[in-house]
Design an enzyme around this catalytic site. Structure first.
Site, PDB file in Angstrom:
ATOM      1  N   HIS A  62       1.470  13.824  -7.476  1.00 32.19           N
ATOM      2  CA  HIS A  62       2.260  14.913  -6.881  1.00 32.19           C
ATOM      3  C   HIS A  62       3.634  15.050  -7.518  1.00 32.19           C
ATOM      4  O   HIS A  62       4.508  14.215  -7.303  1.00 32.19           O
ATOM      5  CB  HIS A  62       2.380  14.650  -5.366  1.00 32.19           C
ATOM      6  CG  HIS A  62       3.090  15.728  -4.624  1.00 32.19           C
ATOM      7  ND1 HIS A  62       3.935  15.483  -3.568  1.00 32.19           N
ATOM      8  CD2 HIS A  62       3.102  17.073  -4.797  1.00 32.19           C
ATOM      9  CE1 HIS A  62       4.419  16.621  -3.127  1.00 32.19           C
ATOM     10  NE2 HIS A  62       3.935  17.599  -3.848  1.00 32.19           N
ATOM     11  N   ASN A 105       7.584  14.822   1.477  1.00 30.91           N
ATOM     12  CA  ASN A 105       7.337  16.026   2.270  1.00 30.91           C
ATOM     13  C   ASN A 105       7.279  15.719   3.764  1.00 30.91           C
ATOM     14  O   ASN A 105       7.604  16.566   4.592  1.00 30.91           O
ATOM     15  CB  ASN A 105       6.050  16.732   1.819  1.00 30.91           C
ATOM     16  CG  ASN A 105       6.303  17.573   0.577  1.00 30.91           C
ATOM     17  OD1 ASN A 105       7.452  17.753   0.168  1.00 30.91           O
ATOM     18  ND2 ASN A 105       5.246  18.076  -0.028  1.00 30.91           N
ATOM     19  N   SER A 147       0.228  19.443  -2.643  1.00 34.04           N
ATOM     20  CA  SER A 147       1.376  19.006  -1.846  1.00 34.04           C
ATOM     21  C   SER A 147       0.940  18.278  -0.584  1.00 34.04           C
ATOM     22  O   SER A 147       1.731  17.562   0.004  1.00 34.04           O
ATOM     23  CB  SER A 147       2.201  20.213  -1.404  1.00 34.04           C
ATOM     24  OG  SER A 147       2.633  20.929  -2.496  1.00 34.04           O
ATOM     25  N   GLU A 194       4.670  11.347  -6.830  1.00 35.74           N
ATOM     26  CA  GLU A 194       4.014  10.481  -5.849  1.00 35.74           C
ATOM     27  C   GLU A 194       2.560  10.279  -6.279  1.00 35.74           C
ATOM     28  O   GLU A 194       1.830  11.258  -6.470  1.00 35.74           O
ATOM     29  CB  GLU A 194       4.061  11.106  -4.456  1.00 35.74           C
ATOM     30  CG  GLU A 194       5.475  11.199  -3.898  1.00 35.74           C
ATOM     31  CD  GLU A 194       5.568  11.977  -2.590  1.00 35.74           C
ATOM     32  OE1 GLU A 194       6.441  11.672  -1.778  1.00 35.74           O
ATOM     33  OE2 GLU A 194       4.761  12.911  -2.384  1.00 35.74           O
TER      34      GLU A 194
HETATM   35  P1  NAD Z   1       1.216  29.157  -7.609  1.00 35.65           P
HETATM   36  O1  NAD Z   1       0.655  30.164  -6.663  1.00 35.65           O
HETATM   37  O2  NAD Z   1       2.507  29.448  -8.262  1.00 35.65           O
HETATM   38  O3  NAD Z   1       0.137  28.818  -8.757  1.00 35.65           O
HETATM   39  C1  NAD Z   1      -1.196  28.597  -8.474  1.00 35.65           C
HETATM   40  C2  NAD Z   1      -1.988  29.098  -9.651  1.00 35.65           C
HETATM   41  O4  NAD Z   1      -3.359  28.716  -9.490  1.00 35.65           O
HETATM   42  C3  NAD Z   1      -1.971  30.632  -9.783  1.00 35.65           C
HETATM   43  O5  NAD Z   1      -1.442  30.972 -11.047  1.00 35.65           O
HETATM   44  C4  NAD Z   1      -3.441  31.023  -9.658  1.00 35.65           C
HETATM   45  O6  NAD Z   1      -3.822  32.099 -10.484  1.00 35.65           O
HETATM   46  C5  NAD Z   1      -4.125  29.730 -10.099  1.00 35.65           C
HETATM   47  N1  NAD Z   1      -5.512  29.618  -9.674  1.00 35.65           N
HETATM   48  C6  NAD Z   1      -6.114  30.041  -8.536  1.00 35.65           C
HETATM   49  N2  NAD Z   1      -7.421  29.725  -8.568  1.00 35.65           N
HETATM   50  C7  NAD Z   1      -7.649  29.070  -9.750  1.00 35.65           C
HETATM   51  C8  NAD Z   1      -8.800  28.509 -10.357  1.00 35.65           C
HETATM   52  N3  NAD Z   1      -9.982  28.554  -9.778  1.00 35.65           N
HETATM   53  N4  NAD Z   1      -8.660  27.937 -11.569  1.00 35.65           N
HETATM   54  C9  NAD Z   1      -7.439  27.907 -12.189  1.00 35.65           C
HETATM   55  N5  NAD Z   1      -6.322  28.431 -11.657  1.00 35.65           N
HETATM   56  C10 NAD Z   1      -6.428  29.005 -10.451  1.00 35.65           C
HETATM   57  O7  NAD Z   1       1.264  27.798  -6.779  1.00 35.65           O
HETATM   58  P2  NAD Z   1       2.142  26.481  -7.077  1.00 35.65           P
HETATM   59  O8  NAD Z   1       3.365  26.542  -6.263  1.00 35.65           O
HETATM   60  O9  NAD Z   1       2.206  26.274  -8.559  1.00 35.65           O
HETATM   61  O10 NAD Z   1       1.203  25.362  -6.414  1.00 35.65           O
HETATM   62  C11 NAD Z   1       0.104  24.843  -7.114  1.00 35.65           C
HETATM   63  C12 NAD Z   1      -0.249  23.486  -6.546  1.00 35.65           C
HETATM   64  O11 NAD Z   1       0.887  22.630  -6.680  1.00 35.65           O
HETATM   65  C13 NAD Z   1      -0.597  23.506  -5.067  1.00 35.65           C
HETATM   66  O12 NAD Z   1      -1.605  22.579  -4.809  1.00 35.65           O
HETATM   67  C14 NAD Z   1       0.697  23.083  -4.393  1.00 35.65           C
HETATM   68  O13 NAD Z   1       0.459  22.445  -3.158  1.00 35.65           O
HETATM   69  C15 NAD Z   1       1.231  22.102  -5.411  1.00 35.65           C
HETATM   70  N6  NAD Z   1       2.682  21.885  -5.377  1.00 35.65           N
HETATM   71  C16 NAD Z   1       3.536  22.940  -5.239  1.00 35.65           C
HETATM   72  C17 NAD Z   1       4.915  22.714  -5.215  1.00 35.65           C
HETATM   73  C18 NAD Z   1       5.891  23.854  -5.055  1.00 35.65           C
HETATM   74  O14 NAD Z   1       7.059  23.576  -4.753  1.00 35.65           O
HETATM   75  N7  NAD Z   1       5.504  25.101  -5.276  1.00 35.65           N
HETATM   76  C19 NAD Z   1       5.402  21.410  -5.370  1.00 35.65           C
HETATM   77  C20 NAD Z   1       4.498  20.350  -5.562  1.00 35.65           C
HETATM   78  C21 NAD Z   1       3.133  20.613  -5.557  1.00 35.65           C
END
Ligand code: NAD
Length: 291
Positions: free
Chosen positions: A144, A195, A123, A156
């Site tokens: 993104h 964002n 993000s 994005e």
């Molecule tokens: P989340 O906590 O729901 O999921 C993250 C996952 O990564 C977890 O299941 C965790 O077990 C896993 N993980 C941790 N270390 C790991 C590794 N070494 N190898 C593989 N998996 C691993 O988080 P999320 O909300 O899904 O966010 C994930 C990414 O997406 C982040 O970079 C975040 O910035 C981005 N993002 C999130 C959103 C949102 O609204 N939540 C929107 C756009 C982008």
């Protein structure tokens, strides 16, 4: 690489974002392997696919054949080597911690074929902070997606200074084939487009709350009924995760050392109590009762 060479997609992380990005790619005809370090998360993601696809068929959004094929196309695996070994395109959606992402990209660089593009769904972390963990900086790019990734159309794509034209073009094309609407950022900027705009709104909303000008619900209502937003900033924060906002602000503060970048005290309070929003049943709103 030509676009038609992209057949196998690896998604790293099966959390909030990862499992939905993976499923969207599978629905759009790619062969997808999604990896997570947490086996319970993998099981939950697999269960979600099993319940989501029949629902789409019932609603007439997918044919039975399309749903069956999507189910065949997606696998949740507990080995990065298996997930990325034959990948043409990787989308990393693991926890928003820079050091973790750099390690994942260094590992992917060893495992994935030389032609494979490595995209991050981060993000806020620009890919130039990750690319030098690999020997293929021209193929490391931001892609993104927005939450929920199965629904939200925007993607994005950020063309950092190290990203080749080919990588940016292929990432734009892949987004389109995944039925998304990609926008291209010609330069890296913290927070990308949307964002940054939302951060300004959210900062103002928190200030209004902090000053006691209005309550959470009324600030949200002003945005929904006055500006036509589908949901207000606090409701949105509960959906995207207060934990993610906290981590992102702390990462930014570590970067800049500027106290103005620290998370809002009310947000810290929720974070410390483990109130991350919808996923924990409580955040700015209480989801144990209807509201
Ligand atoms: P989340 O906590 O729901 O999921 C993250 C996952 O990564 C977890 O299941 C965790 O077990 C896993 N993980 C941790 N270390 C790991 C590794 N070494 N190898 C593989 N998996 C691993 O988080 P999320 O909300 O899904 O966010 C994930 C990414 O997406 C982040 O970079 C975040 O910035 C981005 N993002 C999130 C959103 C949102 O609204 N939540 C929107 C756009 C982008």
């Amino acid at each position: 690489m030509k676009f038609d060479d992209i057949r196998n997609i690896c998604v790293v992380g099966a959390g909030n974002m990862g499992h939905q990005i993976a499923l969207q790619a599978a629905i759009c005809g790619f062969s997808v392997k999604c990896f997570d370090v947490n086996v319970e998360t993998l099981k939950k993601a697999d269960d979600f696919v099993n319940s989501y696809l029949p629902g789409r068929v019932e609603k007439g959004r997918l044919s039975e054949d399309q749903a069956r094929q999507a189910r065949i196309n997606i696998q949740f695996v507990d080995s990065l080597r298996v997930a990325a070994g034959d990948a043409d395109f990787v989308i990393e959606a693991a926890t928003e911690i820079l050091s973790l992402k750099r390690k994942i990209f260094a590992d992917l660089d060893q495992i994935a074929s030389a032609h494979c593009i490595l995209a991050t769904n981060s993000s806020a972390i620009v890919s130039s902070k990750i690319a030098d963990a690999t020997q293929r900086q021209d193929k490391v790019v931001n892609m993104h997606f927005f939450n929920p990734a199965l629904v939200m159309k925007l993607v994005e794509v950020v063309k950092g200074p190290h990203v080749s034209d080919e990588t940016a073009d292929l990432t734009m094309q892949l987004s389109k084939v995944m039925q998304k609407v990609p926008v291209l950022l010609k330069k890296e900027v913290d927070g990308f487009l949307l964002n940054r705009i939302f951060a300004a709104i959210s900062k103002e909303a928190m200030w209004l709350l902090e000053m006691g000008v209005a309550d959470v619900e009324d600030i949200d209502n002003a945005c929904v009924f006055g500006a036509g937003h589908p949901m207000g900033p606090f409701r949105l924060n509960d959906l995207t995760g207060i934990d993610l906002s906290y981590i992102m602000r702390m990462e930014k503060f570590r970067d800049t050392g500027n106290a103005a970048d620290l998370p809002n005290p009310r947000l810290v309070e929720h974070y410390m109590k483990g109130e991350f929003g919808e996923k924990t049943g409580k955040g700015w709103y209480d989801y144990s009762t209807k509201n």
